[in-house]
Design an enzyme around this catalytic site. Structure first.
Site, PDB file in Angstrom:
ATOM      1  N   HIS A  86     -71.283 -36.224  37.432  1.00  0.00           N
ATOM      2  CA  HIS A  86     -72.261 -35.837  36.355  1.00  0.00           C
ATOM      3  C   HIS A  86     -72.980 -34.602  36.709  1.00  0.00           C
ATOM      4  O   HIS A  86     -74.334 -34.551  36.603  1.00  0.00           O
ATOM      5  CB  HIS A  86     -73.243 -36.774  35.992  1.00  0.00           C
ATOM      6  CG  HIS A  86     -72.591 -37.854  34.923  1.00  0.00           C
ATOM      7  ND1 HIS A  86     -73.408 -38.781  34.017  1.00  0.00           N
ATOM      8  CD2 HIS A  86     -71.312 -37.995  34.537  1.00  0.00           C
ATOM      9  CE1 HIS A  86     -72.606 -39.477  33.409  1.00  0.00           C
ATOM     10  NE2 HIS A  86     -71.524 -38.966  33.515  1.00  0.00           N
ATOM     11  N   ASP A 132     -64.624 -36.975  34.959  1.00  0.00           N
ATOM     12  CA  ASP A 132     -65.186 -37.863  33.913  1.00  0.00           C
ATOM     13  C   ASP A 132     -65.303 -37.200  32.450  1.00  0.00           C
ATOM     14  O   ASP A 132     -66.615 -36.823  32.294  1.00  0.00           O
ATOM     15  CB  ASP A 132     -66.696 -38.182  34.551  1.00  0.00           C
ATOM     16  CG  ASP A 132     -67.263 -39.240  33.409  1.00  0.00           C
ATOM     17  OD1 ASP A 132     -66.672 -39.921  32.796  1.00  0.00           O
ATOM     18  OD2 ASP A 132     -68.908 -39.442  33.425  1.00  0.00           O
ATOM     19  N   HIS A 182     -62.003 -40.333  27.373  1.00  0.00           N
ATOM     20  CA  HIS A 182     -63.146 -39.745  26.695  1.00  0.00           C
ATOM     21  C   HIS A 182     -63.178 -38.098  26.837  1.00  0.00           C
ATOM     22  O   HIS A 182     -63.062 -37.956  28.250  1.00  0.00           O
ATOM     23  CB  HIS A 182     -64.509 -40.386  26.790  1.00  0.00           C
ATOM     24  CG  HIS A 182     -65.108 -40.403  27.751  1.00  0.00           C
ATOM     25  ND1 HIS A 182     -65.971 -39.393  28.235  1.00  0.00           N
ATOM     26  CD2 HIS A 182     -65.122 -41.072  28.977  1.00  0.00           C
ATOM     27  CE1 HIS A 182     -66.604 -39.305  29.483  1.00  0.00           C
ATOM     28  NE2 HIS A 182     -66.178 -40.434  29.923  1.00  0.00           N
ATOM     29  N   GLU A 215     -68.560 -40.878  24.513  1.00  0.00           N
ATOM     30  CA  GLU A 215     -68.648 -41.949  25.631  1.00  0.00           C
ATOM     31  C   GLU A 215     -69.872 -41.769  26.305  1.00  0.00           C
ATOM     32  O   GLU A 215     -70.473 -43.079  26.527  1.00  0.00           O
ATOM     33  CB  GLU A 215     -67.561 -42.164  26.447  1.00  0.00           C
ATOM     34  CG  GLU A 215     -67.332 -43.384  27.214  1.00  0.00           C
ATOM     35  CD  GLU A 215     -68.367 -43.053  28.633  1.00  0.00           C
ATOM     36  OE1 GLU A 215     -68.331 -44.047  29.366  1.00  0.00           O
ATOM     37  OE2 GLU A 215     -68.521 -42.072  28.816  1.00  0.00           O
TER      38      GLU A 215
END
Length: 824
Positions: free
Chosen positions: A342, A205, A193, A239
């Site tokens: 994140h 990520d 993603h 995602e």
């Protein structure tokens, strides 16, 4: 007479649980006469009784050196193995440097939340450009590359985070089909993603996975030999919005019907080895294929069972393909350095190119008694360490280990190890009156018994993790059998001790790896687990369990050393010194060091809340900056830096309002019950929400059907709270069955891509038989919150002002939101 002699000789070899006499020690001289470090094995000096073989006992310093050296060696081997990303030069056509350039281009546009220009236009445009280039360059080869851009709309319910429903509208999927020019019937799906959370560049990520997939597509398309089967590369653009784009592909795309298996590339950390942490369902051929194909296969069924148990508050597209597509697959992820997952620190320069390149009788009673002592010792040890953790919490020093991990090992590890040794030292000296050799044997058998019980229990439950106790049964048992003669005749000699530890090396090395995985995952998670889970209890429990598991076959040595007083004194000193240092606040939890950041996560929403009564009139309205801390320390360390954020502005949950009356982006209010609300001027987004009830009708079966229309930003949350006695019976979302959360409320997560039409939905509600005089008016409260994650609407002057006050060790995520509640 000969028979009597044989009987007497046989008796001397039988274990004596309570032999007469007191053990004495001595050192064996060159003539075989024992001095201070031998045991007479029960001989009391009676001339009528045949003396037994004198056995060696370990010196305290030697025992401590052997065991600590053994553990440190294995821990070093674990870390050494983790550095072995690639051995030798890159092979084949995969070019890690080219993949890195893709990574830098994708992350160069910044954060890519769903619906933003960066996600829907810039990143999509770059991926399409690269795929078209690959298609053009390989057109003359044996493969055909087909490209399709999908913009699916749909909804589904999921039991993640207590359960909620998700609705998506025109999110982005880029699907690429690579197959021989003659065509293919069966396809493998590779998934990554490219979207991110609102405040992170998302290098690990999951941009690195998309970069890897672009390069894999390039390498496979350029092969001169055609593939036997086809591959579908899915670059999914939603995602982070709880797995929406993968659901749109697997339930709606025509290529999905030809997919036979999938590989999902994910991240819960940054770099290092990628680990397989989920496989299945069933179909072991996938794992076998991975083992044969991967240069350094790296997987753990323990990780799979822990992840799927729900202990880790996260999920991946693996769930969607498994549950909605009913196809088997493999979930791979980077897990190292999850502290910057994140956050703004998840940048391309932190991902190594190598990471990209890799990707009977009385004895039964004694055994039962010893088992009870061992289990009681574990319980008392855990209780003692938890008391220490409670003291640390009460002193306001929670999460001191977040930046200083080994400080927790020194504090809690020293406490746990010292307590366990103390308990067994007292048992040896005060309770037991038998040969120490017999006690060494007995506690080895205790460890063996407990691991056997674990093996049987896990096997009966059908858990693959049963291989772990199997290792802890097989290797120690074989080692013990091979060393029986040495132990019987010489006791705990240096030769015996060295060979014993050597026999334990393989299972203990694997155990050390599992412990590394546990701490590598759970330590960063404590920084984003909310205000309700006490992290000291979690960390102290994990360290204690580590000590308990490691000590299982080391208890054997506690009964084979002459004394433990210096070991206990050393451990006690380490504990006292560490406790004083922690109490003095010398270990600050967070770090803004860009080379090794350990940020404190805090969310700030500048929001305006409007509450309507049953007649549709505004009964109250306010505005402020709503603040959520996502770890246990709350604003303890923030208040000295920003005095206006303090407990005087802490909020209270209004139970008569959906989700307490605040704009929760995800249904995680049970994780973060401590929130703060700093008054601020109203917000006025350029694209405000348009929420309306378009129809309300009574059905012939006694329910009320209500239809709504919503037009707003790309991210919105819908909250439904039926009043006492009322209940939702059906709705237009998911499979038609309303999915409520842990508190009995309903949360619907909504997002859309570009050019989306207004969102229309309906639900049917069974009215209460009689109104609740103590509750709110009407039969249901409906609230809609909007979240502006990008563009001009994301910032306000008040947000900018308060963000400037945060220290470098904090990572504040901020955006503008609104909350509107209606009674019906």
């Amino acid at each position: 007479m000969n028979g009597w002699l044989k009987k007497m000789e046989s008796d001397t070899a039988v274990r004596r649980i309570k032999p007469s006499g007191t053990p004495r020690y001595g050192a064996e001289d060159g003539d075989g006469v024992c001095g201070r470090n031998c045991e007479d094995n029960g001989y009391s000096g009676d001339p009528k009784r045949k003396p037994e073989v004198r056995l060696l006992l370990l010196r305290e310093g030697l025992a401590a050196a052997l065991l600590s050296g053994f553990v440190l060696l294995l821990w070093g081997l674990v870390h050494l193995s983790l550095q072995q990303l690639v051995i030798g030069k890159p092979s084949g056509e995969f070019n890690a440097e080219r993949a890195r350039r893709h990574l830098e281009q994708i992350t160069g546009v910044g954060p890519r939340p769903v619906g933003s220009q960066e996600n829907e236009v810039l990143t999509v445009g770059y991926l399409l450009e690269q795929i078209e280039d690959i298609r053009a360059r390989t057109a003359a080869g044996p493969h055909r590359v087909t490209l399709d851009v999908q913009r699916p709309t749909g909804s589904f319910s999921i039991d993640f985070l207590g359960g909620f429903t998700s609705f998506y509208d025109r999110v982005s999927n880029i699907a690429v089909k690579l197959e021989p020019k003659r065509g293919a019937q069966h396809f493998m799906l590779a998934n990554c993603h490219f979207d991110t959370v609102a405040n992170s560049p998302g290098a690990s990520d999951d941009a690195v996975s998309c970069a890897v997939m672009l390069e894999v597509l390039h390498a496979l398309a350029n092969q001169s030999t055609p593939l036997h089967h086809g591959v579908v590369f899915l670059f999914n653009g939603a995602e982070e919005n709880v797995l929406q784009a993968s659901h749109g592909f697997i339930t709606q795309h025509p290529w999905a019907k030809q997919v036979r298996a999938f590989i999902n590339l994910e991240a819960a950390g940054v770099g290092g080895k990628e680990v397989v942490f989920q496989t299945g369902p069933e179909n072991p051929w996938l794992v076998q294929a991975y083992v044969h194909a991967a240069k350094h296969p790296f997987a753990s069924v323990v990780g799979q069972e822990v992840f799927q148990s729900g202990v880790i508050p996260s999920d991946t597209d693996f769930r969607i393909y498994r549950d909605f597509g009913n196809i088997p697959g493999i979930d791979l992820a980077f897990i190292e350095n999850g502290f910057i997952y994140h956050t703004k620190y998840d940048t391309a320069n932190r991902i190594l190119t190598d990471s990209i390149q890799r990707a009977g009788g009385r004895y039964v009673r004694d055994l039962a008694c010893a088992t009870g002592v061992a289990v009681l010792g574990w319980f008392v040890t855990l209780l003692s360490v938890l008391i220490v953790a409670l003291l640390v919490t009460l002193l306001g020093r929670s999460m001191f280990w977040y930046t200083h991990f080994y400080a927790a090992i020194c504090l809690y590890g020293a406490a746990a190890t010292g307590k366990m040794i103390l308990i067994h030292t007292l048992a040896k000296n005060l309770y037991y009156g038998v040969s120490f050799q017999i006690l060494g044997d007995l506690y080895f058998d205790v460890s063996l018994l407990l691991w056997c019980c674990s093996l049987v229990w896990l096997t009966q439950r059908g858990l693959c993790s049963a291989y772990v106790p199997m290792l802890m049964v097989a290797f120690p048992l074989v080692t013990r059998l091979l060393l029986t003669k040495e132990f019987k005749h010489r006791g705990a000699s240096l030769k015996y001790s060295g060979l014993y530890l050597l026999g334990l090396a393989l299972p203990y090395l694997h155990f050390m790896f599992l412990f590394w995985v546990v701490f590598e995952i759970f330590t960063p998670i404590m920084g984003r687990s909310g205000t309700e889970i006490p992290p000291e209890v979690v960390m102290a429990s994990l360290v204690t369990l580590t000590i308990v598991f490691l000590s299982s076959y080391f208890l054997h040595f506690v009964y084979l050393v002459r004394s433990t007083k210096w070991i206990l004194a050393t451990l006690g000193s380490v504990f006292v010194v560490m406790f004083l240092l922690v109490s003095a606040g010398l270990f600050f939890p967070y770090s803004g060091n860009p080379n090794s950041p350990r940020p404190k996560r805090i969310f700030l929403q500048h929001t305006t809340r409007t509450f309507h009564n049953l007649q549709g009139l505004v009964e109250s309205r306010d505005s402020g900056i709503w603040i959520n801390s996502f770890d246990f320390t709350a604003v303890q360390h923030v208040t000295p830096q920003i005095p206006e954020i303090n407990d005087s502005i802490r909020t209270r949950c209004r139970e008569d309002r959906p989700f307490c009356g605040y704009p929760w982006f995800l249904p995680v209010k049970f994780l973060s019950r401590k929130n703060w609300y700093l008054p601020a001027p109203e917000v006025s987004p350029g694209s405000p929400v348009d929420f309306s009830l378009t129809s309300k009708e009574e059905t012939s079966w006694g329910t009320v059907k209500m239809t709504f229309s919503v037009k707003g930003p790309s991210h919105m949350s819908l909250y439904l709270m039926p009043h006492r006695g009322a209940s939702l019976s059906t709705w237009s979302l998911g499979d038609g069955t309303p999915q409520f959360d842990l508190n009995g409320e309903y949360f619907v997560f909504y997002s859309h891509g570009l050019d989306a039409a207004p969102w229309t939905f309906w639900f049917e509600i069974q009215p209460p038989t009689e109104p609740d005089p103590a509750g709110p008016e009407g039969m249901i409260s409906v609230a809609i919150s909007t979240h502006y994650f990008f563009g001009e609407d994301r910032r306000t002057a008040q947000l900018e002002e308060i963000l400037r006050k945060f220290p470098t060790w904090a990572f504040p995520s901020s955006w503008v939101s609104t909350y509107d509640m209606y009674r019906y």
